[in-house]
Design an enzyme around this catalytic site. Structure first.
Site, mmCIF file in Angstrom:
data_model
loop_
_atom_site.group_PDB
_atom_site.id
_atom_site.type_symbol
_atom_site.label_atom_id
_atom_site.label_comp_id
_atom_site.label_asym_id
_atom_site.label_seq_id
_atom_site.Cartn_x
_atom_site.Cartn_y
_atom_site.Cartn_z
ATOM 1 N N CYS A 19 -1.532 -11.790 -0.391
ATOM 2 C CA CYS A 19 -2.299 -10.574 -0.089
ATOM 3 C C CYS A 19 -3.661 -10.907 0.496
ATOM 4 O O CYS A 19 -4.186 -10.154 1.299
ATOM 5 C CB CYS A 19 -2.420 -9.712 -1.335
ATOM 6 S SG CYS A 19 -3.006 -10.643 -2.747
ATOM 7 N N THR A 21 0.838 -1.204 0.000
ATOM 8 C CA THR A 21 0.000 0.000 0.000
ATOM 9 C C THR A 21 0.871 1.250 0.000
ATOM 10 O O THR A 21 0.553 2.232 -0.671
ATOM 11 C CB THR A 21 -0.945 -0.038 1.215
ATOM 12 O OG1 THR A 21 -1.820 -1.157 1.027
ATOM 13 C CG2 THR A 21 -1.779 1.225 1.322
ATOM 14 N N GLU A 62 -0.526 -5.184 8.017
ATOM 15 C CA GLU A 62 -0.284 -6.407 7.255
ATOM 16 C C GLU A 62 1.115 -6.938 7.592
ATOM 17 O O GLU A 62 2.113 -6.242 7.398
ATOM 18 C CB GLU A 62 -0.374 -6.110 5.768
ATOM 19 C CG GLU A 62 -0.187 -7.352 4.931
ATOM 20 C CD GLU A 62 -0.268 -7.047 3.441
ATOM 21 O OE1 GLU A 62 0.430 -6.123 3.003
ATOM 22 O OE2 GLU A 62 -1.019 -7.742 2.743
ATOM 23 N N GLU A 90 -3.384 -3.232 -6.902
ATOM 24 C CA GLU A 90 -3.739 -4.386 -6.064
ATOM 25 C C GLU A 90 -2.779 -4.345 -4.888
ATOM 26 O O GLU A 90 -1.586 -4.620 -5.046
ATOM 27 C CB GLU A 90 -3.551 -5.700 -6.832
ATOM 28 C CG GLU A 90 -4.462 -5.867 -8.021
ATOM 29 C CD GLU A 90 -5.911 -6.029 -7.629
ATOM 30 O OE1 GLU A 90 -6.196 -6.301 -6.443
ATOM 31 O OE2 GLU A 90 -6.768 -5.858 -8.507
HETATM 32 P P1 NAD Z 1 6.569 -3.475 -2.852
HETATM 33 O O1 NAD Z 1 5.437 -2.542 -2.960
HETATM 34 O O2 NAD Z 1 7.746 -3.059 -2.092
HETATM 35 O O3 NAD Z 1 7.122 -3.884 -4.304
HETATM 36 C C1 NAD Z 1 6.260 -4.281 -5.346
HETATM 37 C C2 NAD Z 1 6.900 -3.894 -6.663
HETATM 38 O O4 NAD Z 1 6.990 -2.481 -6.711
HETATM 39 C C3 NAD Z 1 8.316 -4.421 -6.879
HETATM 40 O O5 NAD Z 1 8.497 -4.750 -8.240
HETATM 41 C C4 NAD Z 1 9.180 -3.229 -6.528
HETATM 42 O O6 NAD Z 1 10.426 -3.206 -7.174
HETATM 43 C C5 NAD Z 1 8.317 -2.095 -7.037
HETATM 44 N N1 NAD Z 1 8.577 -0.804 -6.405
HETATM 45 C C6 NAD Z 1 9.093 -0.556 -5.173
HETATM 46 N N2 NAD Z 1 9.203 0.767 -4.989
HETATM 47 C C7 NAD Z 1 8.729 1.375 -6.104
HETATM 48 C C8 NAD Z 1 8.564 2.724 -6.509
HETATM 49 N N3 NAD Z 1 8.895 3.739 -5.721
HETATM 50 N N4 NAD Z 1 8.031 2.968 -7.716
HETATM 51 C C9 NAD Z 1 7.666 1.965 -8.526
HETATM 52 N N5 NAD Z 1 7.813 0.667 -8.216
HETATM 53 C C10 NAD Z 1 8.328 0.367 -7.010
HETATM 54 O O7 NAD Z 1 5.898 -4.769 -2.324
HETATM 55 P P2 NAD Z 1 6.592 -6.165 -2.073
HETATM 56 O O8 NAD Z 1 7.353 -6.076 -0.805
HETATM 57 O O9 NAD Z 1 7.326 -6.554 -3.295
HETATM 58 O O10 NAD Z 1 5.303 -7.122 -1.923
HETATM 59 C C11 NAD Z 1 4.609 -7.279 -0.748
HETATM 60 C C12 NAD Z 1 3.359 -6.425 -0.722
HETATM 61 O O11 NAD Z 1 2.577 -6.602 -1.892
HETATM 62 C C13 NAD Z 1 2.444 -6.786 0.409
HETATM 63 O O12 NAD Z 1 2.037 -5.638 1.087
HETATM 64 C C14 NAD Z 1 1.242 -7.460 -0.257
HETATM 65 O O13 NAD Z 1 0.018 -7.381 0.371
HETATM 66 C C15 NAD Z 1 1.210 -6.800 -1.551
HETATM 67 N N6 NAD Z 1 0.593 -7.699 -2.537
HETATM 68 C C16 NAD Z 1 -0.685 -7.454 -2.950
HETATM 69 C C17 NAD Z 1 -1.304 -8.298 -3.850
HETATM 70 C C18 NAD Z 1 -2.694 -8.050 -4.362
HETATM 71 O O14 NAD Z 1 -3.091 -8.656 -5.335
HETATM 72 N N7 NAD Z 1 -3.489 -7.203 -3.742
HETATM 73 C C19 NAD Z 1 -0.602 -9.379 -4.347
HETATM 74 C C20 NAD Z 1 0.689 -9.608 -3.912
HETATM 75 C C21 NAD Z 1 1.280 -8.744 -3.005
#
Ligand code: NAD
Length: 499
Positions: A302, A248, A400, A268
């Protein structure tokens, strides 16, 4: 989910892992312009298993230019829908042919048990590609009835354009294909930025895209970090839409970044989904569902059911059942044949989950089972954990955790409005789970819950026909189903005076 471990996973993946991986831009394999690479780590061992190219803003710019060209002058949006569908089907077949290898790579990269990886990363992905291939050419406009006399009007649905797809590490390939497939089906072109923790199956995806003959520039894959690569994609003035899955906090930064050219944005995000168990439920199935719902993929899901609300009459029985399952779960490397729960994805994630458990204890929670890193293993293994004596003010209940940690709380009430208030007492609204044999209660409560998904008595897993996404801070928009396809389109209305 009966996939057997491939007899020789090392042989299957050795060539791929040792290759010097590059970026896939405009149908070519090119090194990052900076020349930088980053390590890919096996979370079951903490060892480096591969290296990937660290793309940055200049690589993203090249990828966006390629996607733009493929969209404006290339064959993709103008290709007959059946041609696009045919390529998506060919990609599905290519995944199935490479299934053991892709499943092994996903397990090595993310840590998930091989049979889950094989099921989700290969069977699920092929299913996804075929489902969305079916939408190619099926979306159409309308002929609305208007009040102006003597006018001919209609609407068109057109592809939104160049899509930036940014995905997380928890189901790396399924997330990537879940975005690419609907975007391609309607005629968009894509720049994919996989998570830096799990780039391998996205690289394999690009290889298969090349192998089955997608035109250059239709799909571009830029591996690299959130900042600079992901951020550059979000900020890029020539990207029409960002489709993001992740946390988020990053989701909020994407909204700000997309403001530059008012890109379309689908998000998402996270969840803190309630599981509500009534005394009349099939308690054995409810125990199994509650345990699988938080320990599956080590809780890095998630839609994990992380707040367990059980009617006081059956609270002890349910908690004992989930605890018993936690004790019996075989935690190990994804490629060990009897593993049921793999490691967390990284040291950072292990620290994060451990930190939440510590904060729960400080705030008065009782650790009924688990609560510790598993010692004696070099990977990032965490015990499946059940916390009791938790309440709405604790961080473990509000935030979370994204790990195998569930907070069990009794419900001392039969009033559905009050139960719904408890379930809705969260910033999130992704999924929810109801266990009861009383279908009146189930459906009344389902309507009161503020979440994008309600699963009654287990519901079902992911089906690409069913919209997926959340209320409140769980995101914007829906993936899958008609809504998920329409999210990659713009509506144009055309009117003509007839006199
Ligand atoms: P994250 O938000 O740190 O990273 C997700 C993606 O975003 C990665 O590819 C990362 O490199 C990229 N990213 C990071 N910083 C960015 C920026 N400033 N600008 C653009 N892209 C950027 O999340 P995470 O740690 O990789 O994943 C875990 C989180 O994802 C959990 O909070 C989980 O709930 C959520 N999630 C949600 C769903 C859904 O369908 N709702 C599915 C899977 C994971």
């Amino acid at each position: 989910m009966n996939a057997q471990l491939s007899p020789d996973p090392t042989r299957l993946t050795a060539g791929f892992l040792s290759a010097p991986h590059k970026l896939f831009i405009n149908g070519q394999w090119v090194p990052a312009r900076s020349g930088k690479m980053f390590d890919v780590i096996n979370p079951a061992t903490g060892q480096v298993i591969a290296q990937a190219a660290a793309g940055d803003a200049s690589d993203i710019d090249a990828a966006v230019k390629a996607a733009r060209q493929a969209f404006e002058t290339g064959p993709w949006p103008s290709m007959p829908p059946s041609g696009r569908a045919k390529l998506l089907w060919k990609l599905a077949e290519a995944f199935e042919a490479a299934g053991d290898e892709v499943g092994t790579l996903e397990s090595l990269d993310n840590g998930m048990p091989y049979r889950v990886a094989r099921f989700v990363a290969v069977n699920g992905v092929a299913e996804c590609l075929r489902y969305f291939a079916g939408w190619a050419g099926k979306l159409s406009g309308e002929v609305p009835t208007v009040s102006f006399p003597n006018h001919h009007v209609y609407t068109l649905r057109e592809p939104v354009g160049v899509v930036g797809a940014i995905v997380p590490w928890n189901f790396p390939l399924a997330m990537a294909v879940g975005k690419i497939a609907p975007a391609l089906a309607v005629g968009c072109t894509v720049v994919l930025k996989p998570a830096e923790l799990t780039p391998l199956t996205a690289i394999r995806l690009a290889q298969l895209i090349e192998q089955v003959g997608f035109p250059p520039g239709v799909v571009n894959v830029v591996t690299g970090f959130g900042d600079p690569a992901g951020k550059a994609l979000v900020d890029h003035p020539d990207v029409d839409k960002i489709s993001f899955t992740g946390s988020t906090v990053v989701g909020k930064s994407i909204i700000a970044g997309a403001a530059g050219n008012l890109k379309r944005v689908s998000l998402e995000l996270g969840g803190k989904s309630p599981v509500i168990i009534f005394p009349d439920a099939d308690l054995d199935r409810a125990v199994e569902g509650a345990a699988n719902g938080i320990f599956g993929n080590a809780g890095q899901v998630c839609v994990a059911g992380s707040r367990l609300y059980v009617h006081k009459k059956v609270f002890d029985r349910i908690v004992e059942g989930v605890v018993d399952r936690a004790k019996k779960l075989k935690v190990g490397a994804g490629l060990e044949p009897d593993t049921q729960m793999g490691p967390l994805v990284s040291q950072k994630q292990l620290d994060r989950v451990s930190g939440y458990i510590a904060s729960g204890k400080e705030q008065g929670a009782e650790v009924v089972v688990g609560g510790q890193r598993i010692e004696g293993k070099s990977g990032y293994f965490m015990q499946p954990t059940v916390l009791a004596e938790t309440n709405r003010d604790m961080r473990v209940v509000r935030e979370e955790i994204f790990g195998p940690v569930v907070c069990a709380m009794p419900i001392d009430d039969d009033d559905l409005d009050r139960i719904a208030r408890i379930a809705n007492d969260t910033d999130y609204g992704l999924s929810s789970y109801i266990w009861t044999r009383d279908m009146g209660i189930a459906h009344k409560l389902a309507r009161k819950i503020k979440a994008g998904m309600v699963r009654i008595n287990g519901g079902m897993g992911i089906d690409y026909a069913l919209p997926f996404g959340g209320y409140k801070q769980s995101g914007w928009g829906r993936e899958h189903g008609r809504e998920g396809v329409e999210a990659y389109t713009e509506v144009k209305s055309i009117s003509m005076a007839l006199n």
